[in-house]
Design a protein around this motif. Structure first.
Motif, PDB file in Angstrom:
ATOM      1  N   GLU A 240       0.832  -1.210   0.000  1.00 19.20           N
ATOM      2  CA  GLU A 240       0.000   0.000   0.000  1.00 19.20           C
ATOM      3  C   GLU A 240       0.863   1.255   0.000  1.00 19.20           C
ATOM      4  OE1 GLU A 240      -3.884  -1.804   2.382  1.00 19.20           O
ATOM      5  OE2 GLU A 240      -2.156  -1.047   3.508  1.00 19.20           O
ATOM      6  N   LYS A 241       1.972   1.214   0.725  1.00 21.25           N
ATOM      7  CA  LYS A 241       2.882   2.357   0.723  1.00 21.25           C
ATOM      8  C   LYS A 241       3.473   2.583  -0.663  1.00 21.25           C
ATOM      9  CE  LYS A 241       4.085   1.658   5.601  1.00 21.25           C
ATOM     10  NZ  LYS A 241       5.124   1.259   6.566  1.00 21.25           N
ATOM     11  N   ILE A 242       3.831   1.489  -1.326  1.00 19.84           N
ATOM     12  CA  ILE A 242       4.378   1.602  -2.685  1.00 19.84           C
ATOM     13  C   ILE A 242       3.361   2.248  -3.613  1.00 19.84           C
ATOM     14  CG2 ILE A 242       5.083   0.264  -4.712  1.00 19.84           C
ATOM     15  CD1 ILE A 242       6.344  -1.738  -2.730  1.00 19.84           C
ATOM     16  N   HIS A 243       2.128   1.768  -3.551  1.00 21.26           N
ATOM     17  CA  HIS A 243       1.087   2.325  -4.413  1.00 21.26           C
ATOM     18  C   HIS A 243       0.854   3.803  -4.112  1.00 21.26           C
ATOM     19  CE1 HIS A 243      -3.093   3.189  -5.674  1.00 21.26           C
ATOM     20  NE2 HIS A 243      -2.734   2.501  -6.717  1.00 21.26           N
ATOM     21  N   PHE A 244       0.816   4.157  -2.838  1.00 21.14           N
ATOM     22  CA  PHE A 244       0.599   5.546  -2.410  1.00 21.14           C
ATOM     23  C   PHE A 244       1.700   6.441  -2.975  1.00 21.14           C
ATOM     24  CE2 PHE A 244      -1.027   7.907   1.642  1.00 21.14           C
ATOM     25  CZ  PHE A 244      -1.052   9.108   0.948  1.00 21.14           C
ATOM     26  N   ILE A 245       2.955   6.075  -2.759  1.00 17.15           N
ATOM     27  CA  ILE A 245       4.059   6.939  -3.193  1.00 17.15           C
ATOM     28  C   ILE A 245       4.156   6.980  -4.713  1.00 17.15           C
ATOM     29  CG2 ILE A 245       6.567   7.221  -3.145  1.00 17.15           C
ATOM     30  CD1 ILE A 245       6.553   6.371  -0.274  1.00 17.15           C
ATOM     31  N   ARG A 246       3.833   5.874  -5.379  1.00 16.14           N
ATOM     32  CA  ARG A 246       3.841   5.896  -6.844  1.00 16.14           C
ATOM     33  C   ARG A 246       2.789   6.884  -7.356  1.00 16.14           C
ATOM     34  NH1 ARG A 246       4.157   0.531  -8.254  1.00 16.14           N
ATOM     35  NH2 ARG A 246       6.362   0.685  -8.819  1.00 16.14           N
ATOM     36  N   CYS A 247       1.614   6.922  -6.703  1.00 17.83           N
ATOM     37  CA  CYS A 247       0.591   7.902  -7.092  1.00 17.83           C
ATOM     38  C   CYS A 247       1.080   9.322  -6.858  1.00 17.83           C
ATOM     39  CB  CYS A 247      -0.702   7.647  -6.316  1.00 17.83           C
ATOM     40  SG  CYS A 247      -1.607   6.169  -6.834  1.00 17.83           S
ATOM     41  N   LEU A 248       1.747   9.552  -5.723  1.00 11.62           N
ATOM     42  CA  LEU A 248       2.301  10.885  -5.463  1.00 11.62           C
ATOM     43  C   LEU A 248       3.328  11.261  -6.524  1.00 11.62           C
ATOM     44  CD1 LEU A 248       2.731  10.654  -1.583  1.00 11.62           C
ATOM     45  CD2 LEU A 248       1.080  12.095  -2.802  1.00 11.62           C
ATOM     46  N   ASN A 249       4.188  10.305  -6.895  1.00  5.07           N
ATOM     47  CA  ASN A 249       5.156  10.559  -7.969  1.00  5.07           C
ATOM     48  C   ASN A 249       4.456  10.963  -9.252  1.00  5.07           C
ATOM     49  OD1 ASN A 249       7.734   8.032  -7.283  1.00  5.07           O
ATOM     50  ND2 ASN A 249       7.209   9.915  -6.240  1.00  5.07           N
ATOM     51  N   ASN A 250       3.436  10.190  -9.631  1.00  5.71           N
ATOM     52  CA  ASN A 250       2.720  10.477 -10.883  1.00  5.71           C
ATOM     53  C   ASN A 250       2.036  11.841 -10.829  1.00  5.71           C
ATOM     54  OD1 ASN A 250       3.512   7.995 -11.868  1.00  5.71           O
ATOM     55  ND2 ASN A 250       1.594   6.966 -11.327  1.00  5.71           N
ATOM     56  N   PHE A 251       1.494  12.179  -9.665  1.00  6.34           N
ATOM     57  CA  PHE A 251       0.848  13.483  -9.533  1.00  6.34           C
ATOM     58  C   PHE A 251       1.869  14.611  -9.650  1.00  6.34           C
ATOM     59  CE2 PHE A 251      -0.438  16.967  -6.586  1.00  6.34           C
ATOM     60  CZ  PHE A 251      -1.397  17.520  -7.417  1.00  6.34           C
ATOM     61  N   GLU A 252       2.990  14.483  -8.958  1.00  4.58           N
ATOM     62  CA  GLU A 252       4.010  15.527  -8.997  1.00  4.58           C
ATOM     63  C   GLU A 252       4.596  15.701 -10.391  1.00  4.58           C
ATOM     64  OE1 GLU A 252       6.566  14.038  -5.992  1.00  4.58           O
ATOM     65  OE2 GLU A 252       5.557  15.097  -4.364  1.00  4.58           O
ATOM     66  N   ASN A 253       4.478  14.662 -11.224  1.00  2.00           N
ATOM     67  CA  ASN A 253       5.015  14.730 -12.586  1.00  2.00           C
ATOM     68  C   ASN A 253       4.003  15.266 -13.598  1.00  2.00           C
ATOM     69  OD1 ASN A 253       7.565  13.759 -11.900  1.00  2.00           O
ATOM     70  ND2 ASN A 253       6.929  11.625 -12.098  1.00  2.00           N
ATOM     71  N   ALA A 290      -6.454   8.912   2.117  1.00  2.00           N
ATOM     72  CA  ALA A 290      -5.395   9.793   1.599  1.00  2.00           C
ATOM     73  C   ALA A 290      -4.751   9.181   0.361  1.00  2.00           C
ATOM     74  CB  ALA A 290      -4.349  10.039   2.689  1.00  2.00           C
ATOM     75  N   ALA A 291      -4.509   7.872   0.400  1.00  2.00           N
ATOM     76  CA  ALA A 291      -3.927   7.188  -0.760  1.00  2.00           C
ATOM     77  C   ALA A 291      -4.875   7.254  -1.954  1.00  2.00           C
ATOM     78  CB  ALA A 291      -3.613   5.739  -0.403  1.00  2.00           C
ATOM     79  N   GLN A 292      -6.178   7.100  -1.701  1.00  2.00           N
ATOM     80  CA  GLN A 292      -7.137   7.189  -2.791  1.00  2.00           C
ATOM     81  C   GLN A 292      -7.171   8.593  -3.392  1.00  2.00           C
ATOM     82  OE1 GLN A 292     -11.013   5.605  -2.038  1.00  2.00           O
ATOM     83  NE2 GLN A 292     -10.255   3.627  -1.318  1.00  2.00           N
ATOM     84  N   LEU A 293      -7.058   9.606  -2.551  1.00  2.00           N
ATOM     85  CA  LEU A 293      -7.024  10.977  -3.067  1.00  2.00           C
ATOM     86  C   LEU A 293      -5.798  11.196  -3.942  1.00  2.00           C
ATOM     87  CD1 LEU A 293      -8.204  12.941   0.100  1.00  2.00           C
ATOM     88  CD2 LEU A 293      -9.528  12.429  -1.964  1.00  2.00           C
ATOM     89  N   ALA A 294      -4.661  10.628  -3.534  1.00  2.00           N
ATOM     90  CA  ALA A 294      -3.444  10.726  -4.359  1.00  2.00           C
ATOM     91  C   ALA A 294      -3.665  10.068  -5.712  1.00  2.00           C
ATOM     92  CB  ALA A 294      -2.261  10.092  -3.630  1.00  2.00           C
ATOM     93  N   TRP A 295      -4.347   8.934  -5.707  1.00  2.00           N
ATOM     94  CA  TRP A 295      -4.644   8.235  -6.968  1.00  2.00           C
ATOM     95  C   TRP A 295      -5.562   9.078  -7.841  1.00  2.00           C
ATOM     96  CZ3 TRP A 295      -9.320   6.429  -8.968  1.00  2.00           C
ATOM     97  CH2 TRP A 295      -9.223   5.560 -10.064  1.00  2.00           C
ATOM     98  N   HIS A 296      -6.582   9.676  -7.251  1.00  2.00           N
ATOM     99  CA  HIS A 296      -7.538  10.478  -8.028  1.00  2.00           C
ATOM    100  C   HIS A 296      -6.850  11.642  -8.724  1.00  2.00           C
ATOM    101  CE1 HIS A 296     -11.714   9.103  -7.454  1.00  2.00           C
ATOM    102  NE2 HIS A 296     -11.257   8.543  -6.342  1.00  2.00           N
ATOM    103  N   VAL A 297      -6.004  12.376  -8.012  1.00  2.00           N
ATOM    104  CA  VAL A 297      -5.390  13.556  -8.630  1.00  2.00           C
ATOM    105  C   VAL A 297      -4.256  13.167  -9.572  1.00  2.00           C
ATOM    106  CG1 VAL A 297      -6.077  15.080  -6.757  1.00  2.00           C
ATOM    107  CG2 VAL A 297      -3.849  13.943  -6.636  1.00  2.00           C
ATOM    108  N   ALA A 298      -3.704  11.972  -9.399  1.00  2.64           N
ATOM    109  CA  ALA A 298      -2.657  11.508 -10.315  1.00  2.64           C
ATOM    110  C   ALA A 298      -3.235  10.982 -11.614  1.00  2.64           C
ATOM    111  CB  ALA A 298      -1.816  10.419  -9.647  1.00  2.64           C
ATOM    112  N   HIS A 299      -4.470  10.452 -11.556  1.00  2.00           N
ATOM    113  CA  HIS A 299      -5.053   9.795 -12.726  1.00  2.00           C
ATOM    114  C   HIS A 299      -6.507  10.229 -12.924  1.00  2.00           C
ATOM    115  CE1 HIS A 299      -2.164   6.933 -10.756  1.00  2.00           C
ATOM    116  NE2 HIS A 299      -1.607   7.045 -11.939  1.00  2.00           N
TER     117      HIS A 299
END
Length: 572
Positions: A240-253, A290-299
């Protein structure tokens, strides 16, 4: 405690391990029943040396009754599977699927599992859902675990690579005896191994190193303090941490957002992540949201409304995810942390707790995350309930509200309610006696909800064909293809527009192209872009990712952008 064996004179026997929570029952030397460590239960009926039928009750209580209908064919309800089924005396239940994606799956009562996939020459071994080894075309990665099932050594057969903990409990990577990398991992951290054989490690700086089965490596990290907070979170597992941070990476990019917008968005995600236990959400709930929100804004393009009649408010969410994700997450944080949202006209919006709480009985597939294509996330459900009530609670001065109740399995109960004198609600019905089970927002009401969230009065945000009811102040109206073309030449972006879902290409997307054109086919979609030169419209449709029309290189029947002439016909 070890295995305990007992036998009776009537030919029955039992082998059990109480500590490991499994047992095997025999009759006349054949396995007639076994219980696995995780509660899965199997009962067998024999015809000589052949399994005539077996009943499997999985750990969730679902029951599957397989009956042999022919040689190497078993049927469950109306499904016939070509497969071989066997069970050995030690309780190893084996199923070999003979067609399609051929596979051999063998499971023991104690938690051992072996999978073989002949088509892609892949073999996997597991113990209690933790990967022990993966073999792809003769390349083998072995994962050694301690008594607590934590990884302490990973060995690759084809390149001599070994990753293991040294005497100081740090991870060390060597290849043919030579140290090639050294990443410090905090004591107590586990390494996660995916079904593909990729191994992940948390570094002391809060980054995640993924050593992939193909020999490449990926380093995941996010700016600011949120990366450290994610990897330190006690209620998220490493996957879950991996997925969360990957979403944050994608959002920041994302290249379409300013640095200030990105930072403000992450601040609001952290607000949810760091929220403490309360009567509705515990700390794990907050971390998952919080992880779901990161996913939403990344994708944003993957966001869906699921099987719910909420396209109107889902499209508002989609617009904000594209254009102003910090505001989207702020609204969510207000509802998750404060349990209320204050509109621009100072109305306090409070949603029925059952409508936004985590529930073990799924609203569609809300609890599954990441969501499958076409399914709505838990965070999106919270948004929908909030946004719908922004309209109805304000219009009725709090006497009418929208809620979604905890449903029975396979059912969804949502709709409008009228407060009664006891403080509870009575379902509302229309003049024909039909349950009012949709938000029922017109174009001008969608725009009003958008305004109450953003504070912006925009005259070209929501579009409506002039012959369709529901227009009003601020809604941009058009009566010809040329009118629509002119509206699409300027912002703001994205735009929300009403369409008829039985018109092409949406009719083909849903299979309803020949259906009658009535109010049941009213739908709204988001226009993300318009190419004035080619006159092609880019559509994000919250039905599902596969129903989007965003690819200018593909035909319209295969997610390609839509010619303006065709799109205009779908708007009336």
């Amino acid at each position: 405690m070890g295995n305990n064996y007992s036998a009776k004179t009537d030919g029955t026997e039992q082998l059990a391990n109480e500590e490991e929570n499994w047992l095997i029952d025999y009759k006349n030397g054949k396995v007639i029943h076994l219980k696995r460590y995780n509660g899965t239960d199997l009962t067998y009926e024999w015809d000589g040396d052949t399994i005539k039928s077996y009943v499997l009750k999985d750990e969730e209580g679902k029951v599957f009754h397989w009956t042999r209908v022919a040689e190497n064919q078993y049927q469950n309800e109306n499904v016939i599977q070509p497969m071989k089924v066997s069970v050995s005396r030690d309780g190893l239940h084996m199923v070999e699927h003979l067609e399609g994606d051929k596979s051999i799956i063998a499971k023991s009562p104690s938690g051992y599992k072996r999978e073989e996939y002949p088509n892609d020459k892949r073999k996997l071994e597991w113990y209690k859902e933790k990967l022990l080894s993966i073999d792809i075309n003769g390349h083998v990665r072995r994962i050694e675990r301690d008594a607590e099932n934590k990884v302490f050594r990973i060995t690759d057969s084809w390149n001599g690579q070994v990753i293991e903990k040294d005497i100081e409990n740090n991870w060390v990577m060597t290849r043919n005896g030579q140290k090639i990398a050294h990443d410090t991992v905090r004591l107590g951290d586990d390494a996660a191994v995916s079904p593909e054989g990729d191994c992940a490690f948390i570094s002391c700086e809060g980054t995640i190193l993924i050593d992939k089965f193909d020999g490449t490596q990926e380093l995941l990290m996010s700016g600011g303090t949120i990366s450290r907070e994610v990897v330190d979170h006690p209620h998220l597992d490493l996957a879950e941490k991996i997925h969360f941070i990957r979403c944050l990476n994608n959002f920041e990019n994302r290249k379409d957002l300013s640095i200030d917008e990105v930072e403000a968005t992450i601040d609001q995600i952290q607000r949810v992540l760091n929220s403490k236990n309360d009567s509705l959400y515990n700390e794990r709930d907050n971390a998952i949201l919080a992880a779901q929100l990161a996913w939403h804004v990344a994708h944003p393009n993957l966001d869906s409304q699921g099987t719910h009649p909420t396209c109107s408010v889902s499209d508002i969410r989609l617009c904000l995810e594209y254009e102003n994700p910090a505001l989207f997450v702020q609204v969510m944080a207000d509802m998750i942390v404060d349990k209320q949202f204050i509109t621009k006209d100072k109305t306090k919006i409070i949603v029925a707790p059952d409508s936004i709480a985590r529930t073990e009985i799924q609203f569609g597939s809300d609890n599954q995350f990441p969501s499958e294509d076409g399914q709505r996330s838990w965070a999106a459900r919270i948004w929908d309930m909030t946004a719908i009530n922004i309209h109805w609670q304000r219009q009725s001065k709090g006497s009418i509200y929208y809620r979604q109740d905890t449903p029975s399995i396979g059912e969804i109960d949502e709709g409008l309610y009228q407060l009664n004198q006891e403080g509870s609600g009575n379902p509302l019905y229309n003049e024909n006696g039909k349950r009012r089970d949709t938000p029922g927002l017109s174009a001008d009401e969608i725009l009003d909800v958008y305004k109450q969230i953003t504070g912006q009065s925009e005259t070209n945000r929501v579009l409506l064909q002039g012959t369709v009811t529901g227009g009003g102040s601020g809604v941009a109206s058009f009566t010809s293809e040329d009118d629509l073309h002119k509206l699409l030449l300027s912002g703001p972006w994205p735009k929300i527009i009403h369409i008829e879902s039985n018109e092409e290409p949406f009719g083909t997307d849903t299979g309803s192209a020949t259906a009658n054109n009535d109010n049941n086919h009213r739908h709204v979609v988001v226009i993300t872009h318009y190419d004035a030169e080619s006159k092609k419209v880019y559509i994000d449709n919250t039905w599902s990712n596969s129903d989007d029309h965003l690819d200018p290189t593909k035909p319209v029947t295969n997610s390609g952008t839509i010619p303006l002439e065709m799109f205009y016909k779908a708007t009336h």
